[in-house]
Design a protein around this motif. Structure first.
Motif, PDB file in Angstrom:
ATOM      1  N   ALA A  37      -8.489  -6.170 -37.892  1.00 19.25           N
ATOM      2  CA  ALA A  37      -8.458  -7.639 -37.926  1.00 19.25           C
ATOM      3  C   ALA A  37      -7.702  -8.134 -39.159  1.00 19.25           C
ATOM      4  O   ALA A  37      -6.917  -9.083 -39.069  1.00 19.25           O
ATOM      5  N   ALA A  38      -7.924  -7.494 -40.296  1.00 24.07           N
ATOM      6  CA  ALA A  38      -7.207  -7.875 -41.514  1.00 24.07           C
ATOM      7  C   ALA A  38      -5.716  -7.588 -41.359  1.00 24.07           C
ATOM      8  O   ALA A  38      -4.875  -8.400 -41.755  1.00 24.07           O
ATOM      9  N   PHE A  39      -5.381  -6.449 -40.778  1.00 18.13           N
ATOM     10  CA  PHE A  39      -3.983  -6.089 -40.572  1.00 18.13           C
ATOM     11  C   PHE A  39      -3.298  -7.082 -39.631  1.00 18.13           C
ATOM     12  O   PHE A  39      -2.171  -7.511 -39.880  1.00 18.13           O
ATOM     13  N   ASP A  40      -3.987  -7.458 -38.557  1.00 16.65           N
ATOM     14  CA  ASP A  40      -3.425  -8.437 -37.609  1.00 16.65           C
ATOM     15  C   ASP A  40      -3.142  -9.763 -38.302  1.00 16.65           C
ATOM     16  O   ASP A  40      -2.090 -10.360 -38.104  1.00 16.65           O
ATOM     17  N   TYR A  41      -4.079 -10.238 -39.117  1.00 15.82           N
ATOM     18  CA  TYR A  41      -3.883 -11.492 -39.849  1.00 15.82           C
ATOM     19  C   TYR A  41      -2.707 -11.365 -40.808  1.00 15.82           C
ATOM     20  O   TYR A  41      -1.849 -12.240 -40.881  1.00 15.82           O
ATOM     21  N   MET A  42      -2.676 -10.271 -41.559  1.00 20.77           N
ATOM     22  CA  MET A  42      -1.621 -10.062 -42.539  1.00 20.77           C
ATOM     23  C   MET A  42      -0.256 -10.009 -41.854  1.00 20.77           C
ATOM     24  O   MET A  42       0.710 -10.599 -42.345  1.00 20.77           O
ATOM     25  N   THR A  43      -0.166  -9.351 -40.714  1.00 18.50           N
ATOM     26  CA  THR A  43       1.091  -9.250 -39.978  1.00 18.50           C
ATOM     27  C   THR A  43       1.521 -10.611 -39.428  1.00 18.50           C
ATOM     28  O   THR A  43       2.688 -10.982 -39.495  1.00 18.50           O
TER      29      THR A  43
END
Length: 63
Positions: A37-43
Motif C-alpha cells: 500500500a505504501a509502495f502504491d501511494y509512493m508510485t
C-alpha cells in the motif's frame, strides 16, 4: 498489526505527514497497513510535491 511509513532516504526520521503535505519528525505520519500500500501511494504520487524529486524509502514501524 504492522504499520509502514514513507520516509526521506537521506533522513528516515522525516516521515510523510498524515495529510501528505510535507515531511516531519514531529507530526503524525501517514500510516499504511502494508508495504504494498505504501509502495502504491509512493508510485502514484511521486510526480507531485512533496514526493516529487525526493529519494524515498518505506520503513516498518517498530511499535
Amino acid at each position: 498489526m504492522e504499520e509502514y511509513w514513507i520516509c526521506r532516504r537521506d533522513n528516515p526520521h522525516f516521515r510523510l505527514t498524515e495529510d501528505g503535505s510535507d515531511f516531519s519528525t514531529s507530526a503524525a505520519p501517514m500510516v499504511f497497513g502494508s508495504h504494498d500500500a505504501a509502495f502504491d501511494y509512493m508510485t502514484r504520487e511521486n510526480t507531485r510535491p512533496p514526493l516529487e524529486g525526493m529519494s524515498l524509502e518505506i520503513v516498518r514501524s517498530e511499535a
